[in-house]
Design a protein around this motif. Structure first.
Motif, PDB file in Angstrom:
ATOM      1  N   VAL A  16       0.584  -1.338   0.214  1.00 17.02           N
ATOM      2  CA  VAL A  16       0.193   0.219  -0.202  1.00 17.02           C
ATOM      3  C   VAL A  16       0.986   1.254   0.146  1.00 17.02           C
ATOM      4  O   VAL A  16       0.810   2.489  -0.661  1.00 17.02           O
ATOM      5  N   ALA A  17       1.881   1.109   0.609  1.00 16.17           N
ATOM      6  CA  ALA A  17       2.430   2.464   1.393  1.00 16.17           C
ATOM      7  C   ALA A  17       3.003   2.552  -0.654  1.00 16.17           C
ATOM      8  O   ALA A  17       3.430   3.385  -1.022  1.00 16.17           O
ATOM      9  N   ASP A  18       3.799   1.283  -0.781  1.00 15.53           N
ATOM     10  CA  ASP A  18       4.541   1.706  -2.596  1.00 15.53           C
ATOM     11  C   ASP A  18       3.836   2.533  -3.466  1.00 15.53           C
ATOM     12  O   ASP A  18       3.905   3.085  -4.949  1.00 15.53           O
ATOM     13  N   LEU A  22       7.958   3.447  -3.246  1.00 16.62           N
ATOM     14  CA  LEU A  22       8.626   3.221  -2.172  1.00 16.62           C
ATOM     15  C   LEU A  22       9.905   2.882  -2.964  1.00 16.62           C
ATOM     16  O   LEU A  22      10.199   2.448  -4.208  1.00 16.62           O
ATOM     17  N   ASP A  23      11.409   3.071  -3.026  1.00 19.04           N
ATOM     18  CA  ASP A  23      12.256   1.890  -2.768  1.00 19.04           C
ATOM     19  C   ASP A  23      12.654   1.083  -3.362  1.00 19.04           C
ATOM     20  O   ASP A  23      11.970   0.061  -2.356  1.00 19.04           O
ATOM     21  N   ILE A  51      13.651  -0.999  -0.538  1.00 17.28           N
ATOM     22  CA  ILE A  51      12.810  -1.570   1.014  1.00 17.28           C
ATOM     23  C   ILE A  51      11.763  -2.697   0.699  1.00 17.28           C
ATOM     24  O   ILE A  51      11.749  -3.959   1.242  1.00 17.28           O
ATOM     25  N   LYS A  52      11.074  -2.381  -0.668  1.00 19.55           N
ATOM     26  CA  LYS A  52       9.962  -3.723  -1.026  1.00 19.55           C
ATOM     27  C   LYS A  52      10.781  -5.154  -0.877  1.00 19.55           C
ATOM     28  O   LYS A  52       9.987  -5.748  -0.602  1.00 19.55           O
ATOM     29  N   LEU A  53      12.205  -5.300  -2.017  1.00 18.30           N
ATOM     30  CA  LEU A  53      12.920  -6.481  -1.051  1.00 18.30           C
ATOM     31  C   LEU A  53      12.958  -6.702   0.029  1.00 18.30           C
ATOM     32  O   LEU A  53      12.567  -8.402   0.275  1.00 18.30           O
ATOM     33  N   GLY A  54      13.136  -5.661   0.723  1.00 24.65           N
ATOM     34  CA  GLY A  54      13.920  -6.078   2.231  1.00 24.65           C
ATOM     35  C   GLY A  54      12.620  -6.606   2.687  1.00 24.65           C
ATOM     36  O   GLY A  54      12.543  -7.975   3.615  1.00 24.65           O
ATOM     37  N   PHE A 105      14.747  -4.310 -10.869  1.00 29.58           N
ATOM     38  CA  PHE A 105      13.445  -4.385 -10.493  1.00 29.58           C
ATOM     39  C   PHE A 105      13.248  -2.639 -10.678  1.00 29.58           C
ATOM     40  O   PHE A 105      12.362  -2.298 -10.748  1.00 29.58           O
ATOM     41  N   SER A 106      14.140  -2.043 -11.527  1.00 25.22           N
ATOM     42  CA  SER A 106      13.888  -1.031 -12.347  1.00 25.22           C
ATOM     43  C   SER A 106      13.032  -0.975 -13.691  1.00 25.22           C
ATOM     44  O   SER A 106      12.333  -1.673 -14.245  1.00 25.22           O
TER      45      SER A 106
END
Length: 402
Positions: free
Chosen positions: A95-97, A102-103, A106-109, A298-299
């Protein structure tokens, strides 16, 4: 089977109701991001549909706790709690993304954290591989392999989320096929009950996709966003990992067991890969393409399989239906291989092979020969997807840009 049907219908009805509510709230409070360069749609559309799907799936899981038919996987609730915790992590980050981009680190982590909760706390792990009866004796190896498998499937499903109804329909077909397989597998292995966590998760996913598809069909009123696509991938991978624990690695020994059981032992790994083959293919090509260009894997870009189909001349709906056909044909072909062998049908697994060959040939013809469209009624996909130039003299173009 009636309990699974109830689960599907309950999840579908709740998802549809919640999706409509999320759509209305998103419009009222303008919770929709701007249109990105790679997007196909031209009208700002909310991307919080994953919230509705998540709440409906959580409700279905909690309701199952009061159903005596599903008490088999509530006897030890740690796997269920792990699924709920992991899904919550993914939805919050998703949801934040969807709202603020988001970067990717952060999503991958967050994805690795959620997968780690499933593998470590939930103890849902890949315990064996269909390679000569290889059992993963090390817990660290099992956890590591499970975590990476879950993260890969999550991203693969998320990568194909680019057209109206694409992910919801593909996951609906994939999980319906996987449900049929897991249900028959439990029956064929002589279990005392047909109720298990893998089949239940597949039924919940079918219901969530079925309920979300009407509001996500072209032209979509609501997108599922990362919060929806990543959760779908998480639960699909989890259900596949869960089913692998039901087979004895000794079944992989062709000298001790017949071809029927040997094929049945390979499919728990093969079929979950097959039903997400298109997402995995798109994911692999994207990673290779971006790394080759010196970019992050992931770009974002506009070179996914569905984008290429639009550039070939397919309409949005045609491209989505072709993806549905590919998913159904490949998945059903492998499922028929399992059924034909275990039911001792004439021709054994060649029934599935023949079905797959004919179906794939038909899909290739349809994919490579798109129907011609009226250019005045529908501009080419590349033109629709790319932002209009500021110098465009056409007043209609300026109005659309506004």
């Amino acid at each position: 089977m009636k309990q699974y049907v109830f689960t599907v219908l309950f999840t579908a009805a709740l998802t549809l109701s919640l999706a409509w509510a999320v759509w209305q709230l998103s419009l009222r409070y303008k919770l929709h991001p701007g249109i990105r360069e790679r997007d196909v749609h031209k009208t700002p559309t909310p991307r919080l549909g994953g919230v509705a799907m998540f709440l409906a799936m959580v409700a279905a899981i909690l309701v199952s706790a009061a159903n005596p038919f599903f008490e088999i996987f509530w006897a030890d609730p740690k796997p269920v709690y792990a699924i709920l915790i992991a899904s919550t992590i993914i939805v919050i980050v998703g949801v934040a993304d969807d709202l603020w981009d988001l970067d990717w680190m952060i999503k991958l982590g967050a994805q690795f954290l959620a997968a780690g909760v499933i593998a470590w706390y939930g103890e849902l792990q890949i315990l064996s591989l269909p390679i000569g009866g290889l059992a993963l004796g090390s817990s660290a190896v099992s956890i590591t392999l499970t975590v990476f498998a879950i993260v890969i499937v999550m991203n693969a499903v998320n990568f194909i989320d680019g057209l109206d109804g694409l992910v919801a329909g593909v996951c609906l077909i994939s999980n319906a096929i996987f449900f049929a397989y897991s249900y028959m597998l439990v029956r064929d292995t002589g279990s005392s009950t047909y109720f298990n966590l893998a089949s239940f998760l597949a039924a919940v996913l079918v219901g969530a996709c079925l309920g979300f598809l009407p509001i996500n069909w072209n032209p979509a009123k609501l997108f599922m966003g990362d919060s929806g696509a990543l959760v779908l991938g998480l639960l699909m991978a989890t259900s596949a990992v869960t089913i692998t624990g039901q087979l004895d690695p000794a079944m992989l020994d062709p000298d001790q067991f017949g071809r029927s059981q040997l094929l049945g032992a390979f499919i728990p790994i093969l079929l979950p890969l097959v039903v997400v083959m298109l997402p995995l293919l798109d994911f692999g090509l994207a990673v290779i393409r971006r790394l080759g260009a010196g970019k992050s894997p992931f770009s974002p870009d506009r070179k996914h399989l569905h984008h290429r189909m639009l550039d070939m001349g397919h309409t949005d709906r045609d491209a989505v239906l072709i993806f549905y056909a590919w998913t159904a044909i490949i998945g059903l072909a492998v499922l028929l291989m399992y059924i034909s062998v275990n039911e001792d049908w004439y021709g054994t697994y060649w029934i599935g092979v023949a079905f797959g060959v004919v179906g794939i040939a038909a899909c290739l013809v349809v994919t490579l020969m798109p129907s011609h469209r009226d250019s005045a009624a529908a501009p080419p996909a590349r033109e629709r997807a790319e932002p209009l130039r500021a110098s465009a003299p056409n007043p209609r173009a300026r109005a659309r840009r506004t």
